[in-house]
Design an enzyme around this catalytic site. Structure first.
Site, PDB file in Angstrom:
ATOM      1  N   TRP A 152       6.685   3.074   7.134  1.00  0.00           N
ATOM      2  CA  TRP A 152       7.077   4.178   8.023  1.00  0.00           C
ATOM      3  C   TRP A 152       8.433   4.762   7.684  1.00  0.00           C
ATOM      4  CZ3 TRP A 152      11.714   2.847   9.962  1.00  0.00           C
ATOM      5  CH2 TRP A 152      11.998   1.476  10.057  1.00  0.00           C
ATOM      6  N   LYS A 176      -3.444   4.191   2.946  1.00  0.00           N
ATOM      7  CA  LYS A 176      -3.204   3.813   4.339  1.00  0.00           C
ATOM      8  C   LYS A 176      -1.721   4.015   4.675  1.00  0.00           C
ATOM      9  CE  LYS A 176      -1.984   0.178   7.044  1.00  0.00           C
ATOM     10  NZ  LYS A 176      -1.420   1.070   8.010  1.00  0.00           N
ATOM     11  N   PRO A 177      -1.420   5.018   5.520  1.00  0.00           N
ATOM     12  CA  PRO A 177      -0.024   5.161   5.968  1.00  0.00           C
ATOM     13  C   PRO A 177       0.265   4.156   7.078  1.00  0.00           C
ATOM     14  CG  PRO A 177      -1.376   6.865   6.985  1.00  0.00           C
ATOM     15  CD  PRO A 177      -2.306   6.033   6.124  1.00  0.00           C
ATOM     16  N   SER A 179       0.816   2.920  10.786  1.00  0.00           N
ATOM     17  CA  SER A 179       0.289   3.404  12.070  1.00  0.00           C
ATOM     18  C   SER A 179       1.379   4.099  12.879  1.00  0.00           C
ATOM     19  CB  SER A 179      -0.239   2.233  12.900  1.00  0.00           C
ATOM     20  OG  SER A 179      -1.197   1.530  12.175  1.00  0.00           O
ATOM     21  N   GLY A 229       6.386  -2.252   1.534  1.00  0.00           N
ATOM     22  CA  GLY A 229       6.611  -2.764   2.886  1.00  0.00           C
ATOM     23  C   GLY A 229       7.400  -4.051   2.830  1.00  0.00           C
ATOM     24  N   GLU A 251       6.351  -3.232  -3.695  1.00  0.00           N
ATOM     25  CA  GLU A 251       7.716  -2.739  -3.456  1.00  0.00           C
ATOM     26  C   GLU A 251       8.141  -3.326  -2.122  1.00  0.00           C
ATOM     27  OE1 GLU A 251       9.636  -0.844  -5.316  1.00  0.00           O
ATOM     28  OE2 GLU A 251       8.191  -0.376  -6.882  1.00  0.00           O
ATOM     29  N   LEU A 252       8.981  -4.357  -2.138  1.00  0.00           N
ATOM     30  CA  LEU A 252       9.220  -5.137  -0.921  1.00  0.00           C
ATOM     31  C   LEU A 252      10.658  -4.965  -0.406  1.00  0.00           C
ATOM     32  CD1 LEU A 252       7.223  -8.283  -2.093  1.00  0.00           C
ATOM     33  CD2 LEU A 252       6.383  -6.265  -0.877  1.00  0.00           C
ATOM     34  N   CYS A 285      15.037   0.599   2.332  1.00  0.00           N
ATOM     35  CA  CYS A 285      14.944  -0.667   1.610  1.00  0.00           C
ATOM     36  C   CYS A 285      16.119  -0.840   0.663  1.00  0.00           C
ATOM     37  CB  CYS A 285      13.643  -0.727   0.841  1.00  0.00           C
ATOM     38  SG  CYS A 285      13.392   0.727  -0.178  1.00  0.00           S
ATOM     39  N   GLU A 383      17.459  -8.631   6.099  1.00  0.00           N
ATOM     40  CA  GLU A 383      17.518  -7.176   6.013  1.00  0.00           C
ATOM     41  C   GLU A 383      17.907  -6.598   7.386  1.00  0.00           C
ATOM     42  OE1 GLU A 383      13.725  -5.620   4.900  1.00  0.00           O
ATOM     43  OE2 GLU A 383      14.607  -4.213   3.491  1.00  0.00           O
TER      44      GLU A 383
HETATM   45  P1  NAP Z   1       5.466  -3.702   6.952  1.00  0.00           P
HETATM   46  O1  NAP Z   1       5.391  -4.207   8.336  1.00  0.00           O
HETATM   47  O2  NAP Z   1       5.259  -4.646   5.839  1.00  0.00           O
HETATM   48  O3  NAP Z   1       4.429  -2.497   6.874  1.00  0.00           O
HETATM   49  C1  NAP Z   1       4.230  -1.742   5.708  1.00  0.00           C
HETATM   50  C2  NAP Z   1       2.802  -1.278   5.641  1.00  0.00           C
HETATM   51  O4  NAP Z   1       1.968  -2.420   5.595  1.00  0.00           O
HETATM   52  C3  NAP Z   1       2.364  -0.470   6.866  1.00  0.00           C
HETATM   53  O5  NAP Z   1       1.419   0.495   6.459  1.00  0.00           O
HETATM   54  C4  NAP Z   1       1.706  -1.526   7.725  1.00  0.00           C
HETATM   55  O6  NAP Z   1       0.726  -1.000   8.577  1.00  0.00           O
HETATM   56  C5  NAP Z   1       1.043  -2.394   6.668  1.00  0.00           C
HETATM   57  N1  NAP Z   1       0.755  -3.749   7.092  1.00  0.00           N
HETATM   58  C6  NAP Z   1       1.213  -4.420   8.173  1.00  0.00           C
HETATM   59  N2  NAP Z   1       0.663  -5.656   8.224  1.00  0.00           N
HETATM   60  C7  NAP Z   1      -0.153  -5.760   7.141  1.00  0.00           C
HETATM   61  C8  NAP Z   1      -0.989  -6.774   6.631  1.00  0.00           C
HETATM   62  N3  NAP Z   1      -1.096  -7.951   7.240  1.00  0.00           N
HETATM   63  N4  NAP Z   1      -1.668  -6.535   5.492  1.00  0.00           N
HETATM   64  C9  NAP Z   1      -1.559  -5.360   4.861  1.00  0.00           C
HETATM   65  N5  NAP Z   1      -0.798  -4.334   5.303  1.00  0.00           N
HETATM   66  C10 NAP Z   1      -0.088  -4.542   6.422  1.00  0.00           C
HETATM   67  O7  NAP Z   1       6.855  -3.015   6.645  1.00  0.00           O
HETATM   68  P2  NAP Z   1       7.538  -1.842   7.465  1.00  0.00           P
HETATM   69  O8  NAP Z   1       8.189  -2.444   8.646  1.00  0.00           O
HETATM   70  O9  NAP Z   1       6.600  -0.715   7.673  1.00  0.00           O
HETATM   71  O10 NAP Z   1       8.592  -1.311   6.408  1.00  0.00           O
HETATM   72  C11 NAP Z   1       9.824  -1.880   6.262  1.00  0.00           C
HETATM   73  C12 NAP Z   1       9.861  -2.844   5.101  1.00  0.00           C
HETATM   74  O11 NAP Z   1       9.438  -2.172   3.926  1.00  0.00           O
HETATM   75  C13 NAP Z   1      11.248  -3.328   4.818  1.00  0.00           C
HETATM   76  O12 NAP Z   1      11.220  -4.685   4.482  1.00  0.00           O
HETATM   77  C14 NAP Z   1      11.670  -2.485   3.628  1.00  0.00           C
HETATM   78  O13 NAP Z   1      12.676  -3.046   2.833  1.00  0.00           O
HETATM   79  C15 NAP Z   1      10.383  -2.377   2.893  1.00  0.00           C
HETATM   80  N6  NAP Z   1      10.442  -1.222   2.008  1.00  0.00           N
HETATM   81  C16 NAP Z   1      10.459  -1.425   0.659  1.00  0.00           C
HETATM   82  C17 NAP Z   1      10.565  -0.335  -0.185  1.00  0.00           C
HETATM   83  C18 NAP Z   1      10.580  -0.511  -1.671  1.00  0.00           C
HETATM   84  O14 NAP Z   1      10.374   0.482  -2.351  1.00  0.00           O
HETATM   85  N7  NAP Z   1      10.797  -1.699  -2.203  1.00  0.00           N
HETATM   86  C19 NAP Z   1      10.632   0.951   0.345  1.00  0.00           C
HETATM   87  C20 NAP Z   1      10.611   1.109   1.720  1.00  0.00           C
HETATM   88  C21 NAP Z   1      10.493   0.009   2.542  1.00  0.00           C
HETATM   89  P3  NAP Z   1       0.986  -0.714  10.131  1.00  0.00           P
HETATM   90  O15 NAP Z   1       2.226   0.115  10.194  1.00  0.00           O
HETATM   91  O16 NAP Z   1      -0.225   0.037  10.521  1.00  0.00           O
HETATM   92  O17 NAP Z   1       1.137  -2.049  10.781  1.00  0.00           O
END
Ligand code: NAP
Length: 480
Positions: A152, A176-177, A179, A229, A251-252, A285, A383
């Protein structure tokens, strides 16, 4: 979607806009209120999306790279035409200041234009043979249908960072974006449709992350998963991919160190540190998470940094002149406040901010500076994802490098210095995928982006960005 309205937005599957009977609600983080609903898919619909993607695959991969590039350029033109409107959607669903959403749109367009061209450079090679009568060549072919999962925090640009190279390489994409922020991706799907891509080549699934990911992991049509994510979810995907050995790009999370050396240009260093910390409301991130200042300039740097922080305007992203928006949700706000409280408990001092913004309904935190944090503090180990800048000091370059590398993460790092020898030493020794030297916003379409250690696998962007979606094959020709 000319304006976000209270209606159920359809999802884009098999070249059609579909109502599914189920829906999820999207909140505006500036108010905490639901302002839109989106159709949510069920497992059968995700499966159907892969079937449609597979059906579209032979024709899509059969186009020349130039033909695919022309279509990507048309998507870029559509994105350009609708940039202001989609930027407003990003601000409404994510909260970020409108100027930053416009920046995200500009980068989205640039990614599309970069990969439209880069797809034409998926070169193979002819290798000098070592057996008479044989020739050895390498060809690169699309990996197949791709399942992409986006977060997001940069809802559109991070989705397009996956979709654009996959499409350029000849791979259909099921995306999948998050939610929390699906609307900008649906607006992007309208751009894809308007550009004339065949149905099934690009589709959007919205709904339960776990269910959708399960289908990505188990459906044999899905030949690659690309995910941005959290490290926690990345770990789950690795476990899930073990059964079918499905290739993953990950990309974590990050925990970026930022090192300020005493030879820096102070004004420039303060300006770039403010960007590295507070851009995207600290929810990036690559945000500077741990800030280390060389002891001799600590007081002067902090004085200027606090003054800069206090000038930042915090408020709803659609308000003119806002620099810092709301956090994405209550959980994000609570986690940031808990980090500040824990640091203070450990002896750190709040120099400015530190509280929820009074008088605003959404999830707003005052831009915060805390000094004298210990390495054991949560904000130095986890983080932060909020406008909270924790400071401590270092004495020597070796100590700074050691502190920078003392983390399980390695997405990005920053250093403020004008010493050319030091710049080389830092570039060689710091364990991170991106190093910003006097640069608080280092990401750009033409350079590789990704992490080391627990920050991920693989690279996006640059010429490397295409590799994730190509297979490398050796062809040995005999009888020549
Ligand atoms: P997240 O909770 O891991 O969610 C990311 C995506 O994964 C969302 O589309 C989410 O869907 C989905 N997701 C959630 N649970 C899942 C599961 N069990 N299996 C598969 N997909 C699942 O992360 P976030 O809170 O959205 O984003 C923040 C994190 O992303 C931070 O740790 C940040 O550092 C990292 N990030 C990394 C980069 C990079 O390029 N390395 C860039 C940006 C962000 P829902 O939203 O529908 O739950």
């Amino acid at each position: 979607m000319s304006e976000v309205q209270e209606k159920v937005h359809k999802v884009y599957l098999g070249g059609k806009w579909i109502e599914t009977g189920e829906e999820i609600h999207v909140k505006n983080p500036a108010t905490g209120e639901t302002f839109a609903s989106v159709a949510a898919v069920n497992r059968d619909q995700v499966r159907d999306a892969f079937t449609a993607a597979q059906a579209s695959y032979p024709a899509w991969r059969g186009l020349t790279a130039k033909e695919r590039g022309t279509l990507l350029l048309r998507i870029a033109d559509e994105v350009h035409k609708r940039a202001d409107e989609i930027a407003r959607i990003i601000t409404m669903e994510n909260g970020k200041p409108l100027a930053q959403s416009k920046g995200e749109m500009a980068m989205t367009e640039d990614h599309l234009r970069w990969f439209a061209e880069e797809g034409r450079r998926a070169y193979g090679r002819l290798i000098p043979h070592q057996v008479q009568g044989k020739r050895n060549m390498v060809v690169r072919t699309p990996i197949g249908v791709v399942g992409a999962i986006a977060p997001w925090n940069f809802p559109l640009v991070l989705a397009v960072r996956k979709a654009a190279p996959a499409l350029a390489a000849g791979c259909p994409v099921v995306l999948k974006p998050s939610s929390q922020t699906p609307l900008s991706t649906l607006a992007f799907a309208e751009c894809v449709e308007a550009a004339g891509l065949p149905g099934g080549v690009f589709q959007v699934v919205v709904g339960s992350a776990r269910m959708i990911a399960e289908e990505f992991l188990t459906n044999s049509i899905c030949r690659k998963i690309t995910f941005t994510g959290s490290t926690e979810v990345g770990r789950e995907l690795i476990r899930g991919a073990a059964q079918s050995i499905k290739p993953l790009s990950l990309e974590l999370g990050g925990l970026a160190p930022l090192l300020v050396f005493d030879d820096c240009n102070l004004d420039q260093a303060v300006e770039q540190t403010l960007i590295a910390k507070f851009r995207n409301t600290g929810q990036s991130c690559i945000a500077a998470n741990r800030i280390y200042v060389q002891r001799s300039i600590h007081d002067e740097f902090l004085k200027r940094f606090v003054a800069g922080t206090q000038k930042l305007k915090t408020g709803p992203g659609l308000e003119p002149g806002v620099d810092v928006g709301p956090l994405i949700n209550q959980q994000g706000l609570d986690a940031a406040l808990a980090q500040v409280e824990e640091a203070v408990h450990g002896g750190a001092k709040v120099l400015c901010g530190g509280k929820r913004m009074a008088g605003l309904k959404g999830y707003f935190l005052e831009p915060t500076v805390i000094d004298g944090v210990t390495e054991a503090s949560l904000c130095m180990r986890e983080e932060t994802f909020a406008p909270v800048a924790p400071f401590t000091t270092f004495a020597t370059e070796d100590e700074a490098i050691e502190l920078a590398n003392a983390s399980d993460y390695g997405l990005s790092a920053y250093a403020m210095t004008r010493d050319i020898g030091r710049i080389f030493r830092l570039a060689e020794r710091i364990e991170a995928g991106t190093i910003g030297i006097n640069d608080g916003a280092p990401t750009t379409s033409q350079s590789p982006f990704g992490g080391v250690k627990q920050s991920g696998w693989g690279r996006e962007l640059g010429s490397e960005g295409l590799d994730a979606f190509l297979e490398t094959k050796h062809v040995s020709l005999g009888g020549i």
